[in-house]
Motif scaffolding. Structure first.
Motif, PDB file in Angstrom:
ATOM      1  N   THR A  99       4.266  63.688  70.123  1.00  0.00           N
ATOM      2  CA  THR A  99       4.579  64.480  71.314  1.00  0.00           C
ATOM      3  C   THR A  99       3.496  65.521  71.617  1.00  0.00           C
ATOM      4  O   THR A  99       3.078  65.630  72.776  1.00  0.00           O
ATOM      5  CB  THR A  99       5.965  65.130  71.154  1.00  0.00           C
ATOM      6  OG1 THR A  99       6.936  64.078  71.150  1.00  0.00           O
ATOM      7  CG2 THR A  99       6.268  66.090  72.289  1.00  0.00           C
ATOM      8  N   LEU A 110       0.661  63.737  73.245  1.00  0.00           N
ATOM      9  CA  LEU A 110       0.997  63.321  74.611  1.00  0.00           C
ATOM     10  C   LEU A 110       0.966  64.508  75.565  1.00  0.00           C
ATOM     11  O   LEU A 110       0.498  64.396  76.706  1.00  0.00           O
ATOM     12  CB  LEU A 110       2.386  62.662  74.640  1.00  0.00           C
ATOM     13  CG  LEU A 110       2.460  61.260  74.037  1.00  0.00           C
ATOM     14  CD1 LEU A 110       3.921  60.825  73.878  1.00  0.00           C
ATOM     15  CD2 LEU A 110       1.718  60.252  74.926  1.00  0.00           C
ATOM     16  N   LEU A 111       1.462  65.646  75.115  1.00  0.00           N
ATOM     17  CA  LEU A 111       1.455  66.843  75.973  1.00  0.00           C
ATOM     18  C   LEU A 111       0.032  67.262  76.310  1.00  0.00           C
ATOM     19  O   LEU A 111      -0.276  67.615  77.449  1.00  0.00           O
ATOM     20  CB  LEU A 111       2.207  67.988  75.292  1.00  0.00           C
ATOM     21  CG  LEU A 111       3.713  67.796  75.139  1.00  0.00           C
ATOM     22  CD1 LEU A 111       4.320  68.928  74.297  1.00  0.00           C
ATOM     23  CD2 LEU A 111       4.398  67.735  76.496  1.00  0.00           C
ATOM     24  N   ARG A 128      -1.450  64.769  78.724  1.00  0.00           N
ATOM     25  CA  ARG A 128      -0.808  64.914  80.026  1.00  0.00           C
ATOM     26  C   ARG A 128      -1.379  66.089  80.803  1.00  0.00           C
ATOM     27  O   ARG A 128      -1.705  65.967  81.989  1.00  0.00           O
ATOM     28  CB  ARG A 128       0.699  65.090  79.779  1.00  0.00           C
ATOM     29  CG  ARG A 128       1.546  64.818  80.970  1.00  0.00           C
ATOM     30  CD  ARG A 128       3.015  64.857  80.542  1.00  0.00           C
ATOM     31  NE  ARG A 128       3.758  65.491  81.596  1.00  0.00           N
ATOM     32  CZ  ARG A 128       4.603  64.868  82.406  1.00  0.00           C
ATOM     33  NH1 ARG A 128       4.847  63.589  82.263  1.00  0.00           N
ATOM     34  NH2 ARG A 128       5.224  65.517  83.354  1.00  0.00           N
ATOM     35  N   LEU A 135       8.030  68.755  82.901  1.00  0.00           N
ATOM     36  CA  LEU A 135       8.851  67.901  82.044  1.00  0.00           C
ATOM     37  C   LEU A 135      10.256  68.472  81.935  1.00  0.00           C
ATOM     38  O   LEU A 135      10.462  69.679  82.071  1.00  0.00           O
ATOM     39  CB  LEU A 135       8.231  67.814  80.648  1.00  0.00           C
ATOM     40  CG  LEU A 135       6.952  66.990  80.536  1.00  0.00           C
ATOM     41  CD1 LEU A 135       6.216  67.337  79.248  1.00  0.00           C
ATOM     42  CD2 LEU A 135       7.271  65.498  80.584  1.00  0.00           C
ATOM     43  N   HIS A 147      10.650  61.386  74.923  1.00  0.00           N
ATOM     44  CA  HIS A 147       9.667  60.312  75.018  1.00  0.00           C
ATOM     45  C   HIS A 147      10.375  58.969  74.864  1.00  0.00           C
ATOM     46  O   HIS A 147      10.332  58.338  73.797  1.00  0.00           O
ATOM     47  CB  HIS A 147       8.594  60.489  73.926  1.00  0.00           C
ATOM     48  CG  HIS A 147       7.562  59.416  73.937  1.00  0.00           C
ATOM     49  ND1 HIS A 147       6.721  59.180  72.883  1.00  0.00           N
ATOM     50  CD2 HIS A 147       7.219  58.507  74.881  1.00  0.00           C
ATOM     51  CE1 HIS A 147       5.921  58.167  73.170  1.00  0.00           C
ATOM     52  NE2 HIS A 147       6.202  57.750  74.378  1.00  0.00           N
ATOM     53  N   LEU A 205       8.067  61.901  78.874  1.00  0.00           N
ATOM     54  CA  LEU A 205       6.742  61.454  78.427  1.00  0.00           C
ATOM     55  C   LEU A 205       6.675  59.932  78.448  1.00  0.00           C
ATOM     56  O   LEU A 205       7.619  59.249  78.046  1.00  0.00           O
ATOM     57  CB  LEU A 205       6.472  61.966  77.012  1.00  0.00           C
ATOM     58  CG  LEU A 205       6.363  63.490  76.871  1.00  0.00           C
ATOM     59  CD1 LEU A 205       6.386  63.886  75.397  1.00  0.00           C
ATOM     60  CD2 LEU A 205       5.090  63.993  77.547  1.00  0.00           C
ATOM     61  N   GLU A 260       3.416  56.732  78.002  1.00  0.00           N
ATOM     62  CA  GLU A 260       1.981  56.500  77.839  1.00  0.00           C
ATOM     63  C   GLU A 260       1.365  55.746  79.008  1.00  0.00           C
ATOM     64  O   GLU A 260       0.154  55.834  79.244  1.00  0.00           O
ATOM     65  CB  GLU A 260       1.725  55.762  76.512  1.00  0.00           C
ATOM     66  CG  GLU A 260       2.170  56.652  75.355  1.00  0.00           C
ATOM     67  CD  GLU A 260       1.899  56.068  73.978  1.00  0.00           C
ATOM     68  OE1 GLU A 260       0.954  55.267  73.845  1.00  0.00           O
ATOM     69  OE2 GLU A 260       2.636  56.436  73.045  1.00  0.00           O
TER      70      GLU A 260
END
Lengths: 439, 439
Positions: A5, A8-9, A12, A22, A29, B81, B83
């Motif tokens: 996570t 991904l943050l 992003r 979000l 996720h 989230l 990908e």
């Protein structure tokens, strides 16, 4: 390889920039969806009680199959003849009251609810010659420039259009006062427009007032306001992007709950979107032929993807499932059970205020009990955030709504059952209990 | 049971109303598509030389499979989230020049090119504090209210926005004059905005001027105008909805043809759409981080379907095919061959005027030969309609463009080959010969 996570943050923020938000303090996720469930990368499941897009269930096989089959055969546009768009138009018009059915009404297709509302405004302005727009005080109608300017729920940094006037929504007034007070507000808005030298084009109203905190009762509360705007030369646009397609249980469209068989409420334009393709981008509107005529004379309309064969196949498949499985009736039944359970919780948790709703569209006020729950509405936005995030931690997904951000917004897929309603209520009970014990 | 064309036309008028238009005097009723071909209900095949949406070929199996596979697993939204949206953003940013790549630029996703241009205007206005918009005289940028008001090609009944100024496009001027004359027009437009009390937010430009009649040369013709708008505080929005994704052959984006390795042209915002998902509704934009910052501070952005996992899977699959099959190089090669063949036809048909274009985006002027083809441009709109319809009768699909409706617009799928180009040219030869013999 699945990224963590934090990774991904980071990606992003770097790739998508500063305008995206979000859900939840600990973002979700999901990697798989099925029915009312989302599954995260660790295999944990979440009860989706918020997603009205996946209305017939996440990854509904019949809809997936319809999309895949049509995409493999043909996907062009509405400047060629195709039967899919006509079949869907016919079915949608058949769901409408007299005055909006085939012959009296026409259907047009877009890709998003924003595009549908934007087109509705153009049609209303062409018909009325007016430009003024009347909306509720915490409305959300979309993200195109004219609609962002008619969406005060986007926040104070987003200025309203100079043609837009908002009307207070007496959400928690006694039932007998709601209709008259809202109509009086609409008449004042018409006067405000006149002071600006503007004539009203439309009253644009989400028929369950989703972002204002959910207002569903008493049936008929909006009718006097509709009469007032029509008397001033404007039209009534029913924004059904959130309430439509059976969600309110008592009727296929949110506006229809406010009419009677003897005196149906007939909007001038009905816009629709979110659940229409169960996640496939498809949206549209139905308009009275008389109201659409001026736009049709002045403008041609073409939307590259709107009404294309794949979108129409998705939407036709969604209607098939809703009809075959009686999902409108299910929304009515499950909604009653869910509201009863939530009301019962209210007898044990002082923070639970009013429970409003129709079918599977529910608003539950959380209140500051220390302020005394009988002395009007004492909002509890911080508690509401804790509850929404506490539910997410315990595997139930909902969100909040209303100008005070103190109303839980509960809007599950239509395939929600009594067992799911029980799980939602029990989890809310546990979250509130935990918060009470920690206080 | 397949309905006849008259029955379909009747149903269409009744169900869809007066704002929809069909292509061709004898409308097409395709029921199947494959590669560059559409097949009608009678099994007849048509060479699609117009459809830039099905850019990697109608019903391209890899894209259909990507959509079907992702739709069966998960299709939610960008408040969770995922990908897929990050992978696509990263690939798109990597196609951009320095100054717009990851870190310096961000990607955002919508469902349609209209939504992308509408969002770009909101971003430009937030960044510049200006509202004025400068466009070409026969531009098309979309169907939301602000964009319809910035799309003079929709016709005179569609009024332009009070913040919009159009600039004449010296389409047929000597190459050395095009850039200076257009830039001078942009500076006059800035002055016109100032007279209205407005500051420019943006120069919004389709980088091949699709609806103005197709302008691709000389490379660099638009750069002086971009400098002028920036000097006045506005930004440059490259509308790549039609030219993008390799179509112009020489570059992946239409704007990139106008820069050099030493001095790349770097737009402030790049919008994209049509071919992005090969028919799946997906669109978006890339913006300089500095330009997006003000919007990001003031507004959050959410598009229910924009950036969802299925749309991202479709767009990623399209990029895979373009890259793996070298379709940008194919567009360059086939485009050269096609323009050579069309130019050769011009030596035998007096009605053929200039042939403009880059890659597989071609404009061919049809002229009134009785007016003398060397005395400027004598448009022949009636002939153009006969040619477009004559090609359709002989199984080749194109359309017309430009304010005089006298330019053939040829914009085939990227998988067009030399053999397809020969068929197109031979059929145009036959249609012109037939019309000449009938005259």
């Amino acid at each position: 390889m699945t990224l963590s996570t934090p990774e991904l943050l980071d990606r992003r923020a770097r790739l998508l920039g500063p305008a995206y938000r979000l859900f939840y303090e600990q973002p979700l996720h999901p990697v798989r969806g099925e029915g009312v469930w989302l599954f995260d990368a660790d295999g944990r499941r979440y009860l989706d009680a918020y997603n009205n897009v996946a209305s017939v269930g996440h990854c509904r096989p019949e809809v997936v199959q319809a999309i895949a089959a049509q995409a493999a055969v043909l996907n062009t546009h509405t400047r060629y003849l195709h039967e899919g768009v006509l079949a869907l138009a016919e079915r949608l018009l058949a769901t409408m009251p007299a005055g909006l059915q085939a012959g009296d009404g026409h259907a047009m297709f877009t890709c998003t609810g924003s595009e549908a509302n934007d087109l509705a405004l153009r049609i209303a302005q062409a018909h009325t010659g007016g430009t003024g727009l009347i909306i509720t005080q915490w409305a959300y109608h979309g993200v195109t420039a004219p609609l962002a300017g008619a969406s005060p729920s986007l926040g104070p940094q987003q200025p309203l259009g100079s043609n837009v006037v908002t009307v207070p929504l007496p959400l928690r007034a006694p039932h007998s006062e709601i209709g008259p007070r809202f109509a009086e507000g609409v008449r004042q808005a018409i006067a405000t427009l006149a002071q600006r030298g503007l004539r009203p084009a439309a009253l644009l109203l989400d028929t369950v007032c989703s972002s204002d905190g959910v207002l569903t009762h008493p049936a008929g509360w909006l009718n006097e306001a509709v009469n007032s705007v029509r008397a001033a030369g404007g039209v009534f646009i029913a924004d059904e992007v959130q309430p439509g397609f059976g969600r309110t249980g008592e009727a296929f469209w949110g506006f229809a709950r406010h009419g009677t068989p003897a005196a149906p409420l007939v909007p001038d334009i009905v816009t629709m979107g979110k659940p229409m393709g169960n996640g496939h981008p498809v949206a549209g509107l139905v308009a009275r032929a008389e109201v659409l005529a001026a736009f049709g004379r002045q403008c041609r309309y073409f939307n590259t993807f709107g009404g294309n064969p794949v979108a129409m196949a998705a939407a036709n498949a969604v209607l098939d499932v809703i009809e075959r499985e009686g999902l409108q009736a299910n929304a009515l039944h499950t909604g009653v059970v869910l509201r009863q359970r939530l009301a019962a919780l209210g007898r044990r948790h002082a923070a639970i205020g009013a429970v409003r709703g129709a079918g599977q569209f529910i608003g539950l006020d959380l209140v500051d009990a220390t302020q005394g729950r009988d002395d009007g509405f004492a909002p509890a936005p911080a508690l509401t955030q804790r509850v929404v995030n506490g539910l997410r931690q315990r595997g139930v997904l909902i969100s909040a709504t209303g100008p005070e951000a103190s109303t839980l917004k509960i809007r599950p897929p239509l395939v929600f059952t009594e067992a799911h309603a029980a799980l939602l209520a029990d989890t809310l009970d546990a979250v509130l209990t935990e918060l009470e014990n920690a206080a």
